[in-house]
Write an enzyme that holds these catalytic residues in place. Structure first.
Site, short mmCIF file in Angstrom:
data_model
loop_
_atom_site.label_atom_id
_atom_site.label_comp_id
_atom_site.label_asym_id
_atom_site.label_seq_id
_atom_site.Cartn_x
_atom_site.Cartn_y
_atom_site.Cartn_z
N ARG A 46 0.83 -1.22 0.00
CA ARG A 46 0.00 0.00 0.00
C ARG A 46 0.85 1.25 0.00
O ARG A 46 0.53 2.23 -0.63
CB ARG A 46 -0.92 -0.02 1.23
CG ARG A 46 -2.32 -0.49 0.88
CD ARG A 46 -3.26 -0.25 2.01
NE ARG A 46 -2.64 -0.70 3.26
CZ ARG A 46 -3.30 -1.17 4.29
NH1 ARG A 46 -4.59 -1.22 4.25
NH2 ARG A 46 -2.69 -1.56 5.39
N ARG A 47 1.98 1.21 0.78
CA ARG A 47 2.82 2.40 0.94
C ARG A 47 4.26 2.08 0.54
O ARG A 47 5.07 1.69 1.38
CB ARG A 47 2.79 2.85 2.41
CG ARG A 47 1.40 3.21 2.96
CD ARG A 47 1.00 4.63 2.55
NE ARG A 47 2.04 5.60 2.85
CZ ARG A 47 2.10 6.33 3.96
NH1 ARG A 47 1.17 6.21 4.88
NH2 ARG A 47 3.09 7.19 4.16
N LYS A 104 -5.52 -17.28 6.90
CA LYS A 104 -6.46 -18.20 7.58
C LYS A 104 -7.89 -17.71 7.52
O LYS A 104 -8.82 -18.48 7.35
CB LYS A 104 -6.03 -18.45 9.01
CG LYS A 104 -6.08 -17.19 9.85
CD LYS A 104 -5.16 -17.21 11.01
CE LYS A 104 -4.82 -15.77 11.34
NZ LYS A 104 -3.46 -15.48 11.48
N VAL A 131 -2.11 -22.08 9.16
CA VAL A 131 -2.41 -22.76 10.44
C VAL A 131 -1.10 -23.18 11.10
O VAL A 131 -0.30 -23.91 10.52
CB VAL A 131 -3.29 -24.02 10.21
CG1 VAL A 131 -3.54 -24.72 11.54
CG2 VAL A 131 -4.59 -23.65 9.54
N LYS A 204 -8.51 -21.26 12.24
CA LYS A 204 -7.59 -22.38 12.04
C LYS A 204 -8.30 -23.71 12.26
O LYS A 204 -8.06 -24.69 11.53
CB LYS A 204 -6.39 -22.23 12.99
CG LYS A 204 -5.52 -21.01 12.63
CD LYS A 204 -4.55 -20.67 13.74
CE LYS A 204 -3.65 -19.50 13.38
NZ LYS A 204 -2.88 -19.00 14.53
N1 HSE Z 1 -1.70 -14.28 16.28
C1 HSE Z 1 -1.40 -15.65 16.11
C2 HSE Z 1 -0.92 -16.24 17.41
C3 HSE Z 1 -0.37 -15.94 15.07
O1 HSE Z 1 -0.87 -15.57 18.43
O2 HSE Z 1 -0.59 -17.42 17.40
C4 HSE Z 1 -0.90 -15.79 13.69
O3 HSE Z 1 -1.98 -16.64 13.44
#
Ligand code: HSE
Length: 434
Positions: A46-47, A104, A131, A204
């Site tokens: 985007r930037r 995901k 996942v 997931k």
């Molecule tokens: N935010 C996720 C986690 C990682 O804390 O496992 C990316 O899916």
């Protein structure tokens, strides 16, 4: 070696940046493994001014033009979110390009339609990084275990919540304190909702369940509870009964009653649960992820590793990139998904679960009997009861056998109303007890 395979990279954040670095560092090995060199054709962001690390000639803000360019062979999508990722993916397929994605949310929402579009175009859609980050999990389900029948897939698939729960267990801290520490250390985002409320894990879980049970499962089919209601008392009670508290993504095939003529169903849920400290998932601490699989022929399998972070996630992206590039060189497409089983989704109310319930009660004759009667009235069988007395009061710690979740939650509601019950101090589901 002939013309290089040219890759369009959509997004250049933590994961995209790591993909670019590894593509550069490993270009010789990748070329040898694929049979053709791999080159970056362009990077859509985007930037552009925020990416001094990317050669200016590669940067573009026009992602659509990039994915449909004639000199692009493969697309790597690491933008995340539903749009514009979905439209860009469909444009890539329509232009005959395979896609590697880490998305995901999109795959959990619309995986079947995206696979159909890829199959129609004769190209690949791979998303191992979506996942459990670096852990090879989707290809094992899609390919290595394709000859087996899966019973359950239980995962710790969110590192942020696992870090918070691990710290609560280690320090006795409450949720708010442990979340603040996770935020300070960069394990939790400034807005932790997606992780803490279980949305990330639910997406997931939907992807895992679809592959495990050859059934279309979307995030909307997943029952979801986060960890913000888990208290220091829950964690202490878990320890007292030899358990630890984890946020679990549970995907299971629930057999239909024998002779009912009904099909089996698929129950997919994300919620905190007590698991025995002897269970392999209990040893998964900090921000690590793991997925435990129970299959008819293979038995029990466990996959463990880093579920987030730039380089670990980029490792999964590059593994997919090598796979789709090899397919491209061979002029074939890899396996898609199969949803032939079409098993119905089982609502949480009808899903068999087990509960742990701790109650503060008056310590006088008949109280235990009245409490036990309430469980019996709802058709819930008690597995164990422990009573700790103190003065005219006592704590009852009850673990049930498995019963429909609705029967268990209705029992807890009724217990809260009983005059002899001074307070329900901890309620959590229990998993993995034999
Ligand atoms: N935010 C996720 C986690 C990682 O804390 O496992 C990316 O899916």
């Amino acid at each position: 070696m002939t013309r290089p395979l040219r890759v369009a990279l959509l997004g250049c954040g933590t994961v995209g940046g790591a993909v670019l670095r590894l593509l550069d560092q490993q270009s010789g090995d990748l070329a040898a493994r694929i049979g053709r060199p791999v080159e970056v054709a362009g990077v859509a962001v985007r930037r552009p001014d925020r990416h001094p690390e990317v050669p200016a000639g590669l940067l573009t803000t026009d992602a659509h033009a990039l994915v449909t360019r004639d000199d692009v062979d493969l697309v790597v999508e690491v933008i995340g979110g539903i749009e514009p990722a979905r439209t860009l993916m469909l444009a890539a397929f329509a232009a005959g390009k395979s896609v590697v994605s880490a998305n995901k949310a999109l795959l959990a929402d619309d995986g079947v339609a995206l696979h159909e579009a890829a199959a129609k175009a004769g190209v690949d859609l791979y998303y191992e990084a979506a996942v459990a980050g670096a852990i090879p999990m989707l290809r094992p389900l899609r390919e290595s275990l394709a000859g087996d029948q899966l019973r359950r897939v239980v995962g710790i698939v969110n590192g942020t919540t696992n870090y918070i729960l691990s710290r609560m267990a280690e320090t006795g801290a409450g949720f708010t304190e442990a979340l603040a520490e996770a935020t300070d250390l960069g394990y939790a985002e400034a807005d932790p909702t997606a992780d803490v409320d279980g949305f990330d894990a639910a997406a997931k879980a939907a992807i895992l369940a679809s592959l495990a049970f050859h059934t279309a499962v979307t995030a909307a089919d997943v029952y979801r509870e986060g960890i913000s209601a888990v208290t220091a008392v829950d964690v202490a009670r878990a320890a007292e009964i030899g358990c630890t508290v984890k946020l679990l993504a549970i995907c299971e095939r629930v057999p239909a009653p024998e002779g009912s003529g009904e099909p089996d169903s698929v129950a997919v849920r994300v919620h905190p649960a007590m698991i025995p400290t002897t269970h392999p998932l209990a040893a998964v601490g900090g921000a690590f992820n793991a997925v435990f699989v129970e299959a008819e022929a293979a038995g029990e399998l466990m996959f463990y590793g880093r579920g987030a972070g730039g380089e670990p996630t980029a490792s999964a992206v590059l593994g997919d990139l090598v796979a789709v590039a090899r397919n491209r060189v061979a002029g074939v497409a890899g396996p898609g998904i199969t949803t032939y089983a079409g098993l119905p989704a089982r609502p949480i109310a009808e899903t068999p679960t087990r509960y742990h319930v701790s109650l503060d009660v008056a310590d006088r004759p008949g109280v235990l009997a009245t409490v036990a009667q309430e469980f019996a009235r709802h058709g819930v069988s008690i597995a164990t009861v422990r009573q700790d007395g103190h003065g005219d009061a006592a704590t009852l710690v009850i673990v049930t056998h498995s019963a429909p979740d609705a029967a268990l939650s209705t029992t807890v509601t009724a217990l809260r109303e009983m005059p002899a019950v001074r307070g329900v101090t901890s309620v959590l589901r229990v998993e993995g007890l034999s």
